[in-house]
Write an enzyme that holds these catalytic residues in place. Sequence first.
Site, mmCIF file in Angstrom:
data_model
loop_
_atom_site.group_PDB
_atom_site.id
_atom_site.type_symbol
_atom_site.label_atom_id
_atom_site.label_comp_id
_atom_site.label_asym_id
_atom_site.label_seq_id
_atom_site.Cartn_x
_atom_site.Cartn_y
_atom_site.Cartn_z
ATOM 1 N N ARG A 112 0.894 -0.929 -0.173
ATOM 2 C CA ARG A 112 -0.331 -0.115 0.283
ATOM 3 C C ARG A 112 0.969 1.835 -0.104
ATOM 4 N NH1 ARG A 112 -2.315 -3.353 3.406
ATOM 5 N NH2 ARG A 112 -4.489 -4.043 3.029
ATOM 6 N N LYS A 134 2.326 11.353 -11.368
ATOM 7 C CA LYS A 134 1.211 10.159 -12.341
ATOM 8 C C LYS A 134 2.624 9.274 -12.233
ATOM 9 C CE LYS A 134 -1.701 13.707 -15.005
ATOM 10 N NZ LYS A 134 -1.813 12.721 -16.915
ATOM 11 N N GLU A 176 8.924 18.403 -25.468
ATOM 12 C CA GLU A 176 8.448 18.675 -24.513
ATOM 13 C C GLU A 176 8.605 19.798 -23.826
ATOM 14 O OE1 GLU A 176 5.048 17.439 -23.590
ATOM 15 O OE2 GLU A 176 5.462 15.740 -23.846
ATOM 16 N N LYS A 218 6.006 22.630 -14.807
ATOM 17 C CA LYS A 218 5.303 21.903 -14.332
ATOM 18 C C LYS A 218 3.888 22.021 -13.038
ATOM 19 C CE LYS A 218 3.848 16.950 -15.627
ATOM 20 N NZ LYS A 218 4.512 15.419 -15.700
ATOM 21 N N GLU A 228 -6.013 17.133 -11.709
ATOM 22 C CA GLU A 228 -6.084 16.876 -13.638
ATOM 23 C C GLU A 228 -7.530 17.955 -13.582
ATOM 24 O OE1 GLU A 228 -6.037 14.343 -16.647
ATOM 25 O OE2 GLU A 228 -4.214 14.929 -16.303
ATOM 26 N N ARG A 232 -4.329 21.799 -15.125
ATOM 27 C CA ARG A 232 -3.292 20.447 -15.611
ATOM 28 C C ARG A 232 -3.274 20.432 -17.669
ATOM 29 N NH1 ARG A 232 -0.901 15.654 -12.289
ATOM 30 N NH2 ARG A 232 0.771 15.228 -13.357
ATOM 31 N N HIS A 239 -0.629 17.154 -27.016
ATOM 32 C CA HIS A 239 -0.708 15.889 -27.479
ATOM 33 C C HIS A 239 -2.407 15.016 -28.201
ATOM 34 C CE1 HIS A 239 2.145 16.380 -24.574
ATOM 35 N NE2 HIS A 239 2.288 15.286 -24.176
ATOM 36 N N HIS A 243 -1.088 12.358 -29.816
ATOM 37 C CA HIS A 243 -1.541 10.700 -29.350
ATOM 38 C C HIS A 243 -2.253 9.967 -30.671
ATOM 39 C CE1 HIS A 243 -1.859 11.610 -25.114
ATOM 40 N NE2 HIS A 243 -0.841 11.380 -25.019
ATOM 41 N N HIS A 256 7.409 9.519 -28.461
ATOM 42 C CA HIS A 256 6.240 10.367 -28.022
ATOM 43 C C HIS A 256 6.141 12.421 -28.383
ATOM 44 C CE1 HIS A 256 2.647 12.187 -25.136
ATOM 45 N NE2 HIS A 256 3.732 12.240 -24.453
HETATM 46 P P1 NAD Z 1 12.190 5.459 -22.245
HETATM 47 O O1 NAD Z 1 12.272 4.713 -20.818
HETATM 48 O O2 NAD Z 1 12.285 4.379 -23.264
HETATM 49 O O3 NAD Z 1 13.784 5.905 -22.354
HETATM 50 C C1 NAD Z 1 14.238 5.868 -23.187
HETATM 51 C C2 NAD Z 1 15.412 5.718 -23.839
HETATM 52 O O4 NAD Z 1 16.801 5.942 -23.401
HETATM 53 C C3 NAD Z 1 15.352 4.090 -23.736
HETATM 54 O O5 NAD Z 1 15.486 2.842 -24.642
HETATM 55 C C4 NAD Z 1 16.265 3.736 -22.691
HETATM 56 O O6 NAD Z 1 16.696 2.338 -22.070
HETATM 57 C C5 NAD Z 1 16.995 5.020 -22.712
HETATM 58 N N1 NAD Z 1 18.191 5.813 -21.699
HETATM 59 C C6 NAD Z 1 17.293 6.159 -21.251
HETATM 60 N N2 NAD Z 1 18.533 7.117 -20.190
HETATM 61 C C7 NAD Z 1 19.670 6.515 -20.024
HETATM 62 C C8 NAD Z 1 20.622 7.138 -20.469
HETATM 63 N N3 NAD Z 1 21.080 8.337 -19.879
HETATM 64 N N4 NAD Z 1 21.370 6.795 -21.247
HETATM 65 C C9 NAD Z 1 21.421 5.814 -22.459
HETATM 66 N N5 NAD Z 1 19.976 5.516 -22.866
HETATM 67 C C10 NAD Z 1 19.010 6.289 -21.239
HETATM 68 O O7 NAD Z 1 11.431 6.675 -22.558
HETATM 69 P P2 NAD Z 1 11.133 8.363 -21.908
HETATM 70 O O8 NAD Z 1 10.781 8.713 -23.632
HETATM 71 O O9 NAD Z 1 11.701 7.922 -21.304
HETATM 72 O O10 NAD Z 1 9.413 8.268 -21.533
HETATM 73 C C11 NAD Z 1 8.685 7.712 -22.083
HETATM 74 C C12 NAD Z 1 7.550 6.842 -21.333
HETATM 75 O O11 NAD Z 1 6.991 8.375 -20.364
HETATM 76 C C13 NAD Z 1 6.861 6.962 -21.912
HETATM 77 O O12 NAD Z 1 6.055 5.342 -21.656
HETATM 78 C C14 NAD Z 1 5.000 7.611 -21.326
HETATM 79 O O13 NAD Z 1 3.952 7.005 -20.634
HETATM 80 C C15 NAD Z 1 5.603 8.480 -19.861
HETATM 81 N N6 NAD Z 1 5.516 9.769 -19.414
HETATM 82 C C16 NAD Z 1 4.962 9.972 -18.671
HETATM 83 C C17 NAD Z 1 4.536 11.141 -18.196
HETATM 84 C C18 NAD Z 1 4.146 11.073 -16.448
HETATM 85 O O14 NAD Z 1 3.735 12.317 -16.279
HETATM 86 N N7 NAD Z 1 3.854 10.203 -15.517
HETATM 87 C C19 NAD Z 1 4.829 12.488 -18.728
HETATM 88 C C20 NAD Z 1 4.882 11.608 -20.004
HETATM 89 C C21 NAD Z 1 5.555 10.553 -20.851
HETATM 90 ZN ZN ZN Z 2 3.935 14.369 -22.946
#
Ligand code: NAD
Ligand code: ZN
Length: 351
Positions: A112, A134, A176, A218, A228, A232, A239, A243, A256
């Site tokens: 939890r 989130k 972003e 942010k 939200e 927000r 997006h 999306h 993304h």
């Molecule tokens: P990711 O975590 O897949 O990272 C992108 C790639 O870079 C991966 O292959 C990872 O292994 C690599 N990588 C990361 N850091 C590295 C480093 N320092 N050196 C070498 N390689 C590295 O993708 P992302 O773009 O970081 O995140 C996308 C995700 O985030 C999605 O699932 C999306 O839904 C989520 N997201 C969440 C929120 C939220 O508010 N929670 C907001 C935006 C996006």
């Molecule tokens: Zn985004």
Amino acid sequence: EKSYNIYIGHNLETTIIDFFKAQKYSQKALIITDTNIAPLYADSVKDLLTKAGFNAKIAIIPAGEQSKSLSVAETLYTQAIEHGLDRKSPIIALGGGVVGDLAGFIAATFMRGVPFIQMPTSLLAQVDSSVGGKVAVNHALGKNLIGAFYQPQAVFMDLEMMKTLPTREISTGLGEVIKYGFIYDHNFYTYLTEHQQEILQLKPEALIHIIARSCEIKADVVSKDECEAGLRAILNFGHTLGHAIEKETNYAVYNHGEAVAIGMVGASKLSFKLGLISQDVVDKMCQLLANMNLPLKAKNCNAQKIYQDIFHDKKTVNGKVNWVLLEDIGKVCIKKDVPEKLVKETILEIL
Ligand code: NAD
Ligand code: ZN
């Protein structure tokens, strides 16, 4: 809401050790990371935890969005139990947004809720996913459908780690970053246009500024509206179309930030069509995105399907699309009743 610190910089080792020493956590800890990041950074983070008196286990998930699933979550719960974590054991997310969202979901639900610490390693995670609380995993029928709001107790962003991030992932994060300028802060937009080279060359001063300012914006938006209800929603700029483009290309062509870039071009064009902004603002949007190596148009998408997808977006309520539109650089508004004809025209212009 309890507040927490975000540390941004180089050589955060002492800061991290001191933070963990100061907490009243249990001795067992779990570091969650992926197959790309583990060989680069996992051992050094584990060493820091050892120095702070912890017995940390490293759990490695396959890199990629596929890992944000309940089945991978289950393997992590197993590792947490087997390693002997309890209610006061910290879970550390060492990775991009995938690791952060998944590890945060584990931290929110295991027993939890256990202490959660973010160490975002991608620019996108630093400027976006690690801030705002989130956390989620995907369902086969849709992204981020199973999740929670769960805040970390600290966020550590080590800019040294940017050096190994693929350049395409840098641009993803910049999508972003540019969004924050356009929705909230004209001065920040100006900074981005004036420091493009330093940013792309990952100059520390420029990186620190854009990450810090993005997090501030942010956090500011989210703190005024944590669940939200209204404000927000402005973070969703670009997006709605973004999306749809990700979905139509099966999440395989554009990542993304790239899809959001195209979506922001669409939202700008739509704002122009509605008479909210001049063509000059649309041009400035396109120029900055292009300079940061982001796409302005989506290839191989069907306009009709994009239009339909918009109505299936998670943020579309009762069939009403909440369009986040520009009124100026740094200022947005939300409109619900945008004529179908203008939306369809806009879609054709970004394909
Ligand atoms: P990711 O975590 O897949 O990272 C992108 C790639 O870079 C991966 O292959 C990872 O292994 C690599 N990588 C990361 N850091 C590295 C480093 N320092 N050196 C070498 N390689 C590295 O993708 P992302 O773009 O970081 O995140 C996308 C995700 O985030 C999605 O699932 C999306 O839904 C989520 N997201 C969440 C929120 C939220 O508010 N929670 C907001 C935006 C996006
Ligand atoms: Zn985004």
